[in-house]
Scaffold this motif. Structure first.
Motif, PDB file in Angstrom:
ATOM      1  N   ARG A 162       2.629 -11.908   1.731  1.00  0.00           N
ATOM      2  CA  ARG A 162       3.767 -11.476   0.917  1.00  0.00           C
ATOM      3  C   ARG A 162       5.071 -11.559   1.704  1.00  0.00           C
ATOM      4  O   ARG A 162       6.117 -11.937   1.160  1.00  0.00           O
ATOM      5  CB  ARG A 162       3.548 -10.042   0.405  1.00  0.00           C
ATOM      6  N   MET A 163       5.013 -11.215   2.987  1.00  0.00           N
ATOM      7  CA  MET A 163       6.221 -11.254   3.817  1.00  0.00           C
ATOM      8  C   MET A 163       6.709 -12.690   3.987  1.00  0.00           C
ATOM      9  O   MET A 163       7.918 -12.965   3.937  1.00  0.00           O
ATOM     10  CB  MET A 163       5.945 -10.626   5.185  1.00  0.00           C
ATOM     11  N   GLU A 164       5.797 -13.621   4.163  1.00  0.00           N
ATOM     12  CA  GLU A 164       6.177 -15.029   4.272  1.00  0.00           C
ATOM     13  C   GLU A 164       6.789 -15.530   2.967  1.00  0.00           C
ATOM     14  O   GLU A 164       7.690 -16.371   2.977  1.00  0.00           O
ATOM     15  CB  GLU A 164       4.956 -15.867   4.646  1.00  0.00           C
ATOM     16  N   ARG A 165       6.323 -14.991   1.854  1.00  0.00           N
ATOM     17  CA  ARG A 165       6.835 -15.395   0.537  1.00  0.00           C
ATOM     18  C   ARG A 165       8.203 -14.779   0.241  1.00  0.00           C
ATOM     19  O   ARG A 165       9.097 -15.457  -0.281  1.00  0.00           O
ATOM     20  CB  ARG A 165       5.823 -14.966  -0.535  1.00  0.00           C
ATOM     21  N   ASP A 166       8.379 -13.509   0.568  1.00  0.00           N
ATOM     22  CA  ASP A 166       9.535 -12.741   0.099  1.00  0.00           C
ATOM     23  C   ASP A 166      10.648 -12.574   1.119  1.00  0.00           C
ATOM     24  O   ASP A 166      11.798 -12.353   0.749  1.00  0.00           O
ATOM     25  CB  ASP A 166       9.098 -11.328  -0.329  1.00  0.00           C
ATOM     26  N   SER A 167      10.312 -12.619   2.410  1.00  0.00           N
ATOM     27  CA  SER A 167      11.291 -12.245   3.426  1.00  0.00           C
ATOM     28  C   SER A 167      11.103 -13.101   4.658  1.00  0.00           C
ATOM     29  O   SER A 167      10.928 -14.314   4.545  1.00  0.00           O
ATOM     30  CB  SER A 167      11.155 -10.746   3.741  1.00  0.00           C
ATOM     31  N   ARG A 168      11.102 -12.484   5.819  1.00  0.00           N
ATOM     32  CA  ARG A 168      10.933 -13.219   7.075  1.00  0.00           C
ATOM     33  C   ARG A 168      10.112 -12.404   8.045  1.00  0.00           C
ATOM     34  O   ARG A 168      10.319 -11.194   8.191  1.00  0.00           O
ATOM     35  CB  ARG A 168      12.290 -13.544   7.704  1.00  0.00           C
ATOM     36  N   ILE A 169       9.151 -13.047   8.687  1.00  0.00           N
ATOM     37  CA  ILE A 169       8.364 -12.404   9.730  1.00  0.00           C
ATOM     38  C   ILE A 169       9.142 -12.487  11.042  1.00  0.00           C
ATOM     39  O   ILE A 169       9.652 -13.546  11.414  1.00  0.00           O
ATOM     40  CB  ILE A 169       6.977 -13.047   9.860  1.00  0.00           C
ATOM     41  N   LEU A 170       9.221 -11.350  11.729  1.00  0.00           N
ATOM     42  CA  LEU A 170       9.938 -11.286  13.005  1.00  0.00           C
ATOM     43  C   LEU A 170       9.002 -11.516  14.179  1.00  0.00           C
ATOM     44  O   LEU A 170       9.311 -12.296  15.084  1.00  0.00           O
ATOM     45  CB  LEU A 170      10.605  -9.913  13.151  1.00  0.00           C
ATOM     46  N   LEU A 171       7.853 -10.840  14.167  1.00  0.00           N
ATOM     47  CA  LEU A 171       6.837 -10.989  15.212  1.00  0.00           C
ATOM     48  C   LEU A 171       5.503 -11.292  14.558  1.00  0.00           C
ATOM     49  O   LEU A 171       5.108 -10.637  13.582  1.00  0.00           O
ATOM     50  CB  LEU A 171       6.714  -9.705  16.055  1.00  0.00           C
TER      51      LEU A 171
ATOM     52  N   ASN B 151      -1.021  -0.299  23.974  1.00  0.00           N
ATOM     53  CA  ASN B 151      -1.186   1.154  24.090  1.00  0.00           C
ATOM     54  C   ASN B 151      -1.963   1.772  22.931  1.00  0.00           C
ATOM     55  O   ASN B 151      -2.948   2.470  23.143  1.00  0.00           O
ATOM     56  CB  ASN B 151       0.163   1.844  24.294  1.00  0.00           C
ATOM     57  N   ASP B 152      -1.539   1.532  21.693  1.00  0.00           N
ATOM     58  CA  ASP B 152      -2.274   2.156  20.584  1.00  0.00           C
ATOM     59  C   ASP B 152      -3.351   1.256  20.002  1.00  0.00           C
ATOM     60  O   ASP B 152      -4.117   1.680  19.138  1.00  0.00           O
ATOM     61  CB  ASP B 152      -1.321   2.619  19.475  1.00  0.00           C
ATOM     62  N   HIS B 153      -3.434   0.002  20.480  1.00  0.00           N
ATOM     63  CA  HIS B 153      -4.454  -0.968  20.062  1.00  0.00           C
ATOM     64  C   HIS B 153      -4.331  -1.367  18.596  1.00  0.00           C
ATOM     65  O   HIS B 153      -5.278  -1.921  18.013  1.00  0.00           O
ATOM     66  CB  HIS B 153      -5.875  -0.449  20.341  1.00  0.00           C
ATOM     67  N   MET B 154      -3.184  -1.120  17.980  1.00  0.00           N
ATOM     68  CA  MET B 154      -3.014  -1.463  16.569  1.00  0.00           C
ATOM     69  C   MET B 154      -2.902  -2.970  16.378  1.00  0.00           C
ATOM     70  O   MET B 154      -2.266  -3.667  17.157  1.00  0.00           O
ATOM     71  CB  MET B 154      -1.767  -0.778  16.004  1.00  0.00           C
ATOM     72  N   TYR B 155      -3.553  -3.467  15.313  1.00  0.00           N
ATOM     73  CA  TYR B 155      -3.386  -4.838  14.852  1.00  0.00           C
ATOM     74  C   TYR B 155      -2.228  -4.842  13.857  1.00  0.00           C
ATOM     75  O   TYR B 155      -2.262  -4.115  12.855  1.00  0.00           O
ATOM     76  CB  TYR B 155      -4.642  -5.327  14.142  1.00  0.00           C
ATOM     77  N   SER B 156      -1.200  -5.647  14.115  1.00  0.00           N
ATOM     78  CA  SER B 156      -0.031  -5.563  13.253  1.00  0.00           C
ATOM     79  C   SER B 156       0.842  -6.806  13.350  1.00  0.00           C
ATOM     80  O   SER B 156       0.643  -7.667  14.206  1.00  0.00           O
ATOM     81  CB  SER B 156       0.817  -4.341  13.636  1.00  0.00           C
ATOM     82  N   PHE B 157       1.818  -6.860  12.443  1.00  0.00           N
ATOM     83  CA  PHE B 157       2.896  -7.843  12.521  1.00  0.00           C
ATOM     84  C   PHE B 157       4.186  -7.123  12.149  1.00  0.00           C
ATOM     85  O   PHE B 157       4.165  -5.979  11.663  1.00  0.00           O
ATOM     86  CB  PHE B 157       2.636  -9.028  11.582  1.00  0.00           C
ATOM     87  N   TYR B 158       5.315  -7.791  12.370  1.00  0.00           N
ATOM     88  CA  TYR B 158       6.622  -7.202  12.092  1.00  0.00           C
ATOM     89  C   TYR B 158       7.402  -8.098  11.145  1.00  0.00           C
ATOM     90  O   TYR B 158       7.422  -9.326  11.319  1.00  0.00           O
ATOM     91  CB  TYR B 158       7.436  -7.023  13.373  1.00  0.00           C
ATOM     92  N   GLY B 159       8.052  -7.470  10.170  1.00  0.00           N
ATOM     93  CA  GLY B 159       8.911  -8.205   9.255  1.00  0.00           C
ATOM     94  C   GLY B 159      10.324  -7.665   9.294  1.00  0.00           C
ATOM     95  O   GLY B 159      10.595  -6.610   9.887  1.00  0.00           O
ATOM     96  N   ILE B 160      11.241  -8.376   8.651  1.00  0.00           N
ATOM     97  CA  ILE B 160      12.640  -7.965   8.560  1.00  0.00           C
ATOM     98  C   ILE B 160      12.890  -7.304   7.211  1.00  0.00           C
ATOM     99  O   ILE B 160      12.561  -7.877   6.163  1.00  0.00           O
ATOM    100  CB  ILE B 160      13.584  -9.171   8.722  1.00  0.00           C
ATOM    101  N   THR B 161      13.446  -6.118   7.211  1.00  0.00           N
ATOM    102  CA  THR B 161      13.761  -5.407   5.985  1.00  0.00           C
ATOM    103  C   THR B 161      15.090  -5.899   5.403  1.00  0.00           C
ATOM    104  O   THR B 161      15.855  -6.591   6.081  1.00  0.00           O
ATOM    105  CB  THR B 161      13.878  -3.893   6.235  1.00  0.00           C
ATOM    106  N   PRO B 162      15.396  -5.544   4.153  1.00  0.00           N
ATOM    107  CA  PRO B 162      16.690  -5.938   3.576  1.00  0.00           C
ATOM    108  C   PRO B 162      17.897  -5.378   4.327  1.00  0.00           C
ATOM    109  O   PRO B 162      19.015  -5.879   4.154  1.00  0.00           O
ATOM    110  CB  PRO B 162      16.617  -5.362   2.152  1.00  0.00           C
ATOM    111  N   SER B 163      17.685  -4.353   5.162  1.00  0.00           N
ATOM    112  CA  SER B 163      18.786  -3.780   5.941  1.00  0.00           C
ATOM    113  C   SER B 163      18.902  -4.377   7.332  1.00  0.00           C
ATOM    114  O   SER B 163      19.771  -3.977   8.113  1.00  0.00           O
ATOM    115  CB  SER B 163      18.620  -2.260   6.041  1.00  0.00           C
TER     116      SER B 163
ATOM    117  N   PHE C 196       7.779 -13.720  18.934  1.00  0.00           N
ATOM    118  CA  PHE C 196       9.026 -13.742  18.168  1.00  0.00           C
ATOM    119  C   PHE C 196       9.183 -15.056  17.429  1.00  0.00           C
ATOM    120  O   PHE C 196       8.955 -16.137  17.981  1.00  0.00           O
ATOM    121  CB  PHE C 196      10.216 -13.535  19.104  1.00  0.00           C
ATOM    122  N   ILE C 197       9.551 -14.980  16.151  1.00  0.00           N
ATOM    123  CA  ILE C 197       9.802 -16.165  15.339  1.00  0.00           C
ATOM    124  C   ILE C 197      11.312 -16.266  15.099  1.00  0.00           C
ATOM    125  O   ILE C 197      11.903 -15.414  14.450  1.00  0.00           O
ATOM    126  CB  ILE C 197       9.062 -16.091  13.990  1.00  0.00           C
TER     127      ILE C 197
END
Length: 291
Positions: free
Chosen positions: A227-236, A243-255, A287-288
């Protein structure tokens, strides 16, 4: 007698309509009843978790930290007063708007409005349903998720959140920002969630670096990437933190600031020890650059 969790967030946004589409269709939040001057969104059985107000800052407006009961609420407020902070007892109309029993506000050393409250509104009679099929968000005793704030004075900010709100240091990462140099990113917990807050001692155009929401499954994260690739932009890119071992990605918000969408972190337990890391991720989180 401390805060127990990050309960809610408020943002000032120049394009609230874009935030509405983003919160619903990209992140998978559920629209909640409007506040007095805000659009609101749900992640769970709480009446709301995120409020978006019309404003030009495109930054965090406030963060609400929840105490378990009146005793913990009053103890936290008094502790902040004794530390020299101006703690404001908020009027009944703001308490009603936030949907809480009692509420105070204070400005942290970085200039961010912090609200401490207890007695939030639950809406079990109106079940949370994600408009895009997110199975569920991990909240409950761990609260909203986490925020990362930039601070010009790490020591004063640590004193505010540790001595004032009662949070505990989880660990430290020496984060290499390339041309921006290395900065010691400090992570703080107030429940089993590895961190509800992190402080970045570095110059930044906004108070908030990013906020995080945690979903219940890896499939939720994968679909959010689509959805992020479709609607916005992926940052990472998709990755896993050291440290927390979380599986994740980062997107850019409208702000313009970032959001982390993840799953599967480890919890802080009784055997936890504070350590340091040389890298923020085991793998991924590349970083993208914008095209």
């Amino acid at each position: 007698m401390t805060v127990d969790r990050l309960g809610y967030l408020g943002f000032d946004a120049s394009d609230v309509d874009a935030w509405s589409r983003y919160a619903n269709n990209t992140l998978g939040m559920m629209t909640a009843a409007k506040g007095k001057d805000s659009d609101r969104y749900r992640l769970d059985s709480r009446a709301w978790r995120l409020a978006v107000h019309r404003g030009e800052a495109d930054d965090i407006s406030y963060a609400g930290f929840e105490a378990a009961d009146a005793a913990a609420f009053n103890s936290t407020a008094e502790r902040l007063r004794q530390m020299g902070y101006q703690v404001t007892n908020e009027p009944d109309d703001l308490k009603a708007d936030r949907g809480v029993i009692d509420l105070v506000s204070v400005i942290d050393p970085s200039g961010v409005r912090i609200e401490v409250y207890y007695g939030a509104t639950e809406l079990f009679e109106v079940p949370f349903v994600s408009p895009v099929g997110v199975s569920s968000f991990v909240t409950g005793e761990q609260g909203f998720g986490h925020i990362v704030l930039a601070t010009p004075d790490l020591e004063k900010s640590m004193e505010f959140y540790v001595a004032g709100l009662g949070m505990e240091l989880s660990d430290i990462i020496d984060w290499d920002l390339g041309p921006g140099g290395k900065h010691k990113l400090h992570f703080f917990n107030c429940n089993r969630r590895h961190h509800s807050l992190a402080l970045l001692p570095a110059p930044a155009p906004k108070h908030i670096h990013h906020f995080m929401i945690e979903s219940a499954s890896l499939d939720d994260v994968g679909r959010a990437i689509d959805r992020m690739e479709r609607d916005s932009r992926i940052l990472l890119t998709f990755g896993r933190h050291t440290n927390d071992h979380m599986y994740s990605f980062y997107g850019i918000t409208p702000s313009g600031f970032a959001v982390e969408f993840g799953c599967g972190p480890r919890d802080v337990d009784r055997s936890w020890s504070v350590v340091r890391y040389d890298s923020i991720s085991m793998w991924g989180h590349k970083f993208i650059s914008p095209e």
